[in-house]
Scaffold this motif. Structure first.
Motif, mmCIF file in Angstrom:
data_model
loop_
_atom_site.group_PDB
_atom_site.id
_atom_site.type_symbol
_atom_site.label_atom_id
_atom_site.label_comp_id
_atom_site.label_asym_id
_atom_site.label_seq_id
_atom_site.Cartn_x
_atom_site.Cartn_y
_atom_site.Cartn_z
ATOM 1 N N PHE A 1 0.808 -1.224 0.000
ATOM 2 C CA PHE A 1 0.000 0.000 0.000
ATOM 3 C C PHE A 1 0.839 1.272 0.000
ATOM 4 N N SER A 2 2.081 1.194 0.395
ATOM 5 C CA SER A 2 2.896 2.400 0.525
ATOM 6 C C SER A 2 3.204 3.046 -0.817
ATOM 7 N N VAL A 3 3.039 2.343 -1.933
ATOM 8 C CA VAL A 3 3.356 2.914 -3.245
ATOM 9 C C VAL A 3 2.113 3.394 -3.982
ATOM 10 N N LEU A 4 0.932 3.263 -3.369
ATOM 11 C CA LEU A 4 -0.303 3.675 -4.036
ATOM 12 C C LEU A 4 -0.475 5.186 -3.953
ATOM 13 N N PRO A 5 -1.174 5.765 -4.925
ATOM 14 C CA PRO A 5 -1.459 7.212 -4.875
ATOM 15 C C PRO A 5 -2.526 7.514 -3.841
ATOM 16 N N PRO A 6 -2.768 8.782 -3.533
ATOM 17 C CA PRO A 6 -3.845 9.125 -2.590
ATOM 18 C C PRO A 6 -5.187 8.574 -3.062
ATOM 19 N N LEU A 7 -5.942 8.017 -2.137
ATOM 20 C CA LEU A 7 -7.202 7.358 -2.457
ATOM 21 C C LEU A 7 -8.364 8.039 -1.751
ATOM 22 N N LYS A 8 -9.560 7.766 -2.267
ATOM 23 C CA LYS A 8 -10.788 8.179 -1.600
ATOM 24 C C LYS A 8 -11.410 7.044 -0.793
ATOM 25 N N SER A 9 -11.148 5.815 -1.211
ATOM 26 C CA SER A 9 -11.729 4.654 -0.548
ATOM 27 C C SER A 9 -10.678 3.562 -0.428
ATOM 28 N N ALA B 1 -0.503 2.608 6.950
ATOM 29 C CA ALA B 1 -0.281 3.880 7.639
ATOM 30 C C ALA B 1 0.361 4.896 6.711
ATOM 31 N N VAL B 2 1.277 4.440 5.864
ATOM 32 C CA VAL B 2 1.904 5.346 4.899
ATOM 33 C C VAL B 2 0.876 5.864 3.908
ATOM 34 N N LEU B 3 0.023 4.972 3.411
ATOM 35 C CA LEU B 3 -0.996 5.377 2.448
ATOM 36 C C LEU B 3 -2.026 6.303 3.081
ATOM 37 N N ILE B 4 -2.418 6.029 4.320
ATOM 38 C CA ILE B 4 -3.397 6.888 4.992
ATOM 39 C C ILE B 4 -2.827 8.282 5.206
ATOM 40 N N GLU B 5 -1.534 8.361 5.525
ATOM 41 C CA GLU B 5 -0.913 9.678 5.647
ATOM 42 C C GLU B 5 -0.948 10.418 4.320
ATOM 43 N N ARG B 6 -0.683 9.713 3.239
ATOM 44 C CA ARG B 6 -0.701 10.335 1.926
ATOM 45 C C ARG B 6 -2.110 10.725 1.503
ATOM 46 N N SER B 7 -3.114 10.006 2.009
ATOM 47 C CA SER B 7 -4.506 10.237 1.605
ATOM 48 C C SER B 7 -5.319 10.956 2.664
ATOM 49 N N GLY C 1 -2.949 -0.342 19.431
ATOM 50 C CA GLY C 1 -3.337 -1.478 18.613
ATOM 51 C C GLY C 1 -3.452 -1.155 17.138
ATOM 52 N N VAL C 2 -4.411 -1.785 16.481
ATOM 53 C CA VAL C 2 -4.578 -1.638 15.029
ATOM 54 C C VAL C 2 -4.865 -0.191 14.651
ATOM 55 N N LEU C 3 -5.796 0.435 15.341
ATOM 56 C CA LEU C 3 -6.133 1.824 15.021
ATOM 57 C C LEU C 3 -4.964 2.753 15.290
ATOM 58 N N GLY C 4 -4.198 2.476 16.332
ATOM 59 C CA GLY C 4 -3.032 3.305 16.618
ATOM 60 C C GLY C 4 -2.007 3.247 15.510
ATOM 61 N N VAL C 5 -1.812 2.060 14.915
ATOM 62 C CA VAL C 5 -0.868 1.938 13.806
ATOM 63 C C VAL C 5 -1.387 2.677 12.575
ATOM 64 N N LEU C 6 -2.655 2.506 12.253
ATOM 65 C CA LEU C 6 -3.202 3.093 11.028
ATOM 66 C C LEU C 6 -3.099 4.612 11.017
ATOM 67 N N VAL C 7 -3.283 5.240 12.158
ATOM 68 C CA VAL C 7 -3.235 6.711 12.213
ATOM 69 C C VAL C 7 -1.907 7.197 12.784
ATOM 70 N N GLY C 8 -0.925 6.295 12.879
ATOM 71 C CA GLY C 8 0.332 6.642 13.541
ATOM 72 C C GLY C 8 1.120 7.740 12.872
ATOM 73 N N SER D 1 10.383 13.010 0.996
ATOM 74 C CA SER D 1 10.996 11.783 0.496
ATOM 75 C C SER D 1 10.173 11.246 -0.645
ATOM 76 N N PRO D 2 10.800 10.729 -1.681
ATOM 77 C CA PRO D 2 10.052 10.155 -2.785
ATOM 78 C C PRO D 2 9.413 8.843 -2.394
ATOM 79 N N THR D 3 8.582 8.303 -3.282
ATOM 80 C CA THR D 3 7.932 7.033 -3.017
ATOM 81 C C THR D 3 8.961 5.927 -2.935
ATOM 82 N N PRO D 4 8.920 5.084 -1.890
ATOM 83 C CA PRO D 4 9.906 4.021 -1.773
ATOM 84 C C PRO D 4 9.807 3.062 -2.932
ATOM 85 N N SER D 5 10.915 2.508 -3.317
ATOM 86 C CA SER D 5 10.935 1.512 -4.377
ATOM 87 C C SER D 5 12.067 0.548 -4.100
ATOM 88 N N LEU D 6 11.926 -0.643 -4.627
ATOM 89 C CA LEU D 6 12.951 -1.651 -4.398
ATOM 90 C C LEU D 6 14.244 -1.316 -5.112
#
Length: 872
Positions: A293-301, A317-323, A374-381, A408-413
């Motif tokens: 999920f960390s490489v996805l663009p900002p989402l609505k859903s 968590a990375v994607l939620i920060e971006r979105s 817990g889970v919610l703490g990680v998602l909004v961390g 920082s740019p989007t992480p990539s392998l």
């Protein structure tokens, strides 16, 4: 799709024969009309379909929704082909057949493989192949290019029978090949808006990278806005795991001895220590897909279900920060087998953190699996700090590490450092450190601590700035993470709730839909919301010499319209009654499936008075189910399997729902008592707007063998007598039926014609009564007489004392004697209309007839059908 790709060259070659210019098909008739027209503008021949402008043709073709019709249309003409192709390929949906169909009956044509191969073919390859196959054709070159993928807006792989779906697990060769084909196809879907992978087979990281690359070559950017992923069982398949009994599902979090639960999570006693975190691992040794999920663009859903790995939460968590500014829908579900793992439970303690901000990918995390909140703490961390009220950083002593500052740019392998790079860490020393950095020399005028920075750039980045361990420099201030998600839809399954995160990380004023399934601390959530979201008076009225708040002048803070929970408690009913404005709740799905054989904590009368009557004019979809959660194991001896009888509608509630006082009710799912079955049939004409109904259980059925089809036919008889009823789908027991209207030219779904049965009314009521059972006819004739009596009883029930703050739209106070008299007059008019021959159609006279067709439950079309499962 396969039939279209193989037959298209033949069709186009025939159409384009002649001079090879396919444009003459449309242009020559238009030019001919101009030449043939006289001075008065008259035409020598009528206007044909293809003579219309392209814009008009596009609007006409857009009204064709059936794929087979569009395919046939595309094979007829080159102009229609160009208009139909974007509609044919706009959706790529794989819907698996029923599980009782054998493999030989369905796998003769593999729609998944053939469809993907069509989308993945390159233009050059297709052009060469067609030239070899059709060397004399002049028009093949025009249509040789394969650009079908650019029309796809939705890509969806549904779930299917377990035996078939397992063939595509990513641990198998077929699954790897499927993931590669999907990644190749997605890379060409420049207009993709929604991606759905509901098969629990796993998703390759190649697919996520393909989704992340969308829009790179487009001027208007990426259009992807919705992602739905259902994860697979990522445990070692060679290790036999004991099955999880349903009684363990949704159980409260296991609190260690001596611990207590705080608003953040489980707090261990002072002499206890959390397990030491594992050291970082290399990418080759990591057992989860990365990146995801960390490489996805900002989402609505964003929907992620059956999560069984902590790394997926870190990536989310990375994607939620971006979105954070665009995300409007969030659905999170934990896998059954992972419900009691450490990373799922909410924890509290001075040595715990939500996310590791210094980890460049999940394998580098050094903070362990027990997370703050817990889970919610990680998602909004990455957007909200649970510890923002005290210290901003709760990290190991590695705070002296070099920390880069800047975007920082989007992480990539490709740019990730060597996985063998050692990382200094001291897992045993989980002490509380206040980390800060000196003011950067870029003129920004502020300092940044290691909790607030973005993830480090991989490969190259900004020059690092050392963090000081002791003290804070003067003229420095922290950058706090105090963001809130402005969600409109929040759905959680098997996610233990942290009250601190729920209360502070979500903007409850924007939320319109809330689903809580198998979530620990759910009852505490209703209590917290009820206390913090009480309506506030915005004006005062006078009562003698004392000023009291006026019932019409309350400001409600919440905008919830849809609620679904599988554990109904008194706190929930009180929350609905006291914090939601009257007549605003549109969807109410109440289940009680988490208490085994014990009776529900809330009785039906409390639901009726606290929720149904208060929101009677706004409720559109209603489900009441007190049955126990279905079990895949043999039930224990003596287990009560009749918990559903606790919420069987009594006569009072049934007459209220079928009295016509819930004018917006469209979908209904309840259990009935057989003694009230004829009452229900009799009052069915009072709710003609009802579209779908599900009756899973009927108590005290008169016959030992429960026959759903017979009961469905009785409902169809009533609909035949009263054509204004728009009921279309009937679910009874384990069977579902669709009501179809039959004519000489075919059959359609009930409700497709505006006039319904009344359009062809030509027979008398006496003929109808002779053709149907006498008891059904008597039910219809007596309907209005009983309506008058029940209306009076309903009005008496609404005189109950209710001190809850209400508005002008309070349903308990909105009925007058004039309205009651009017309802009686309406009843008389309906009784008189029973004698009108225009409302009926005599059978076997060539008019419209009704018939039943047994179908599968349409979970995607009817919300009460989908909600009956009690899962996301």
């Amino acid at each position: 799709m396969a039939a279209l790709t193989t037959a298209r060259p033949h069709c186009l070659a025939d159409i384009g024969s002649g001079d090879g210019n396919t444009n003459t098909i449309v242009s020559e008739p238009l030019e001919g009309n101009d030449r043939q027209g006289g001075q008065d503008g008259s035409r020598e021949r009528p206007l044909n379909l293809l003579d219309l402008p392209v814009d008009i043709l596009r609007l006409i073709v857009k009204e064709i929704t059936h794929t087979n019709d569009l395919t046939a249309l595309a094979l007829t003409n080159s102009a229609l082909h160009n208009l139909a192709i974007p509609l044919i390929y706009s959706r790529f949906d794989i819907v698996w057949p029923d599980g009782n169909i054998t493999a030989t009956e369905s796998k003769s044509v593999d729609a998944l493989t053939y469809g993907l191969s069509t989308l993945c073919l390159g233009s050059a390859f297709a052009r060469a192949t067609r030239r070899t196959a059709y060397p004399i054709s002049r028009t093949v070159g025009k249509f040789a290019g394969n650009e079908y993928a650019k029309y796809t807006k939705k890509f969806s792989l549904g779930n299917g029978p377990k035996d078939w779906v397992e063939e595509y697990m990513i641990t198998k060769e077929s699954g790897k090949m499927l993931g590669t084909l999907v990644a190749l196809a997605i890379a060409k879907m420049t207009n993709l808006e929604a991606f759905v992978w509901d098969m629990p087979t796993g998703v390759l990281s190649d697919i996520f990278m393909a989704l992340g690359s969308l829009g790179e070559a487009e001027d208007d950017g990426c259009k992807l806005s919705r992602v739905w992923i259902r994860w697979h069982d990522n445990s070692d398949q060679l290790v036999a795991t004991s099955p999880v009994h349903p009684s363990m599902i949704g159980a409260p979090a296991i609190v260690p001895p001596g611990s207590h639960v705080t608003p953040v999570g489980i707090m261990l006693p002072s002499d206890a220590r959390h397990p030491a975190p594992r050291p970082p691992v290399s990418y080759s040794a990591y057992h989860c897909e990365y990146p995801t999920f960390s490489v996805l663009p900002p989402l609505k859903s964003l929907t992620v279900l059956d999560i069984d790995e902590l790394s997926y939460l870190d990536e989310m968590a990375v994607l939620i920060e971006r979105s954070k500014n665009s995300l409007r829908e969030l659905r999170v579900g934990i896998a059954v087998k992972a419900a009691n793992k450490d990373f799922v439970q909410p924890w509290d303690g001075s040595g715990l953190r939500q996310v590791d901000h210094r980890a460049r990918w999940p394998g580098e995390s050094t903070i362990g699996e027990r997370r703050l909140g817990g889970v919610l703490g990680v998602l909004v961390g990455k957007i909200y700090d649970i510890r923002k009220g005290t210290v901003a950083t709760l990290a190991p002593k590695r705070a002296l590490a070099e920390i880069p500052v800047g975007p920082s740019p989007t992480p990539s392998l490709a740019t990730s450092p060597s996985p063998e790079t050692p990382v200094e860490t001291d897992p045993a020393s989980q002490t509380e450190v206040v980390a800060s950095v000196k003011e950067p020399q870029n003129g920004a005028g502020q300092t940044v601590d290691d909790l607030d920075i973005a993830p480090r750039a991989l490969g190259k980045g900004h020059p690092p700035i050392k963090a000081e361990k002791s003290g804070r420099p003067r003229n420095s201030r922290r950058i706090r993470l105090d963001g809130k998600l402005k969600l409109e839809t929040l759905e959680l399954e098997r996610v233990p709730l942290s009250m601190q995160v729920c209360r502070s990380a979500f903007d409850w004023s924007a939320l319109t839909s809330l689903t809580i399934l198998d979530c620990a601390q759910h009852d505490t959530l209703w209590k917290v919301l009820r206390k913090s979201c009480q309506p506030t008076p915005i004006g005062t009225g006078t009562n003698g010499s004392t000023k009291i708040p006026s019932p019409a002048a309350f400001q409600y803070q919440l905008s919830l319209k849809h609620i679904h929970t599988d554990s109904t408690t008194p706190s929930l009913i009180a929350f609905i009654k006291e914090t939601l404005a009257p007549n605003t709740l549109e969807t109410l799905f109440l289940q009680d499936r988490k208490r085994g054989s014990s009776p529900p904590a809330v009785q039906l009368d409390a639901i009726f008075k606290g929720a149904l009557k208060r929101h009677r004019t706004s409720i559109q979809k209603l489900l009441l189910d007190s049955s126990a959660k279905p079990s895949t194991h043999p039930p224990p001896v003596g287990e009560n399997n009749n918990r559903w009888k606790n919420w069987v509608l009594n006569t009072e509630v049934l007459t209220y729902i079928t009295s016509g006082r819930m004018p917006n009710l469209r979908e209904l799912a309840v259990s009935l008592d057989y003694k009230d079955w004829h009452t229900f049939l009799q009052r069915l004409p009072n709710i003609p707007h009802l579209h779908s109904i599900n009756i899973p259980n009927i108590a005290d059925y008169v016959h030992p063998n429960f026959e759903p089809r017979e009961l469905a036919y009785q409902m169809t008889d009533i609909i035949t007598l009263r054509p204004e009823i728009r009921l279309c789908y009937i679910g009874i027991g384990a069977k579902c039926f669709e009501i179809l209207e039959s004519r000489d030219t075919g059959s359609r779904k009930k409700g497709d014609w505006n006039g319904g049965l009344a359009d062809d009314a030509a027979a008398s009521a006496e003929a109808l009564e002779a053709s149907f059972d006498d008891d059904i006819a008597e039910l219809v004739q007596d309907a209005v007489e009983d309506d008058s009596a029940t209306e009076e009883d309903d009005n008496e029930d609404e005189s109950d004392d209710d001190n809850t703050p209400t508005s002008v739209a309070d349903p308990d106070d909105s009925h007058t004697e004039d309205e009651e008299d009017g309802s009686d007059k309406d009843g008389e008019e309906e009784e008189d209309s029973d004698d009108d021959d225009d409302d009926f159609v005599e059978p076997n006279k060539g008019g419209v007839k009704l018939r039943l067709r047994e179908i599968l439950f349409y979970d995607d079309k009817v919300a009460v059908f989908k909600a009956r499962h009690g899962r996301l």
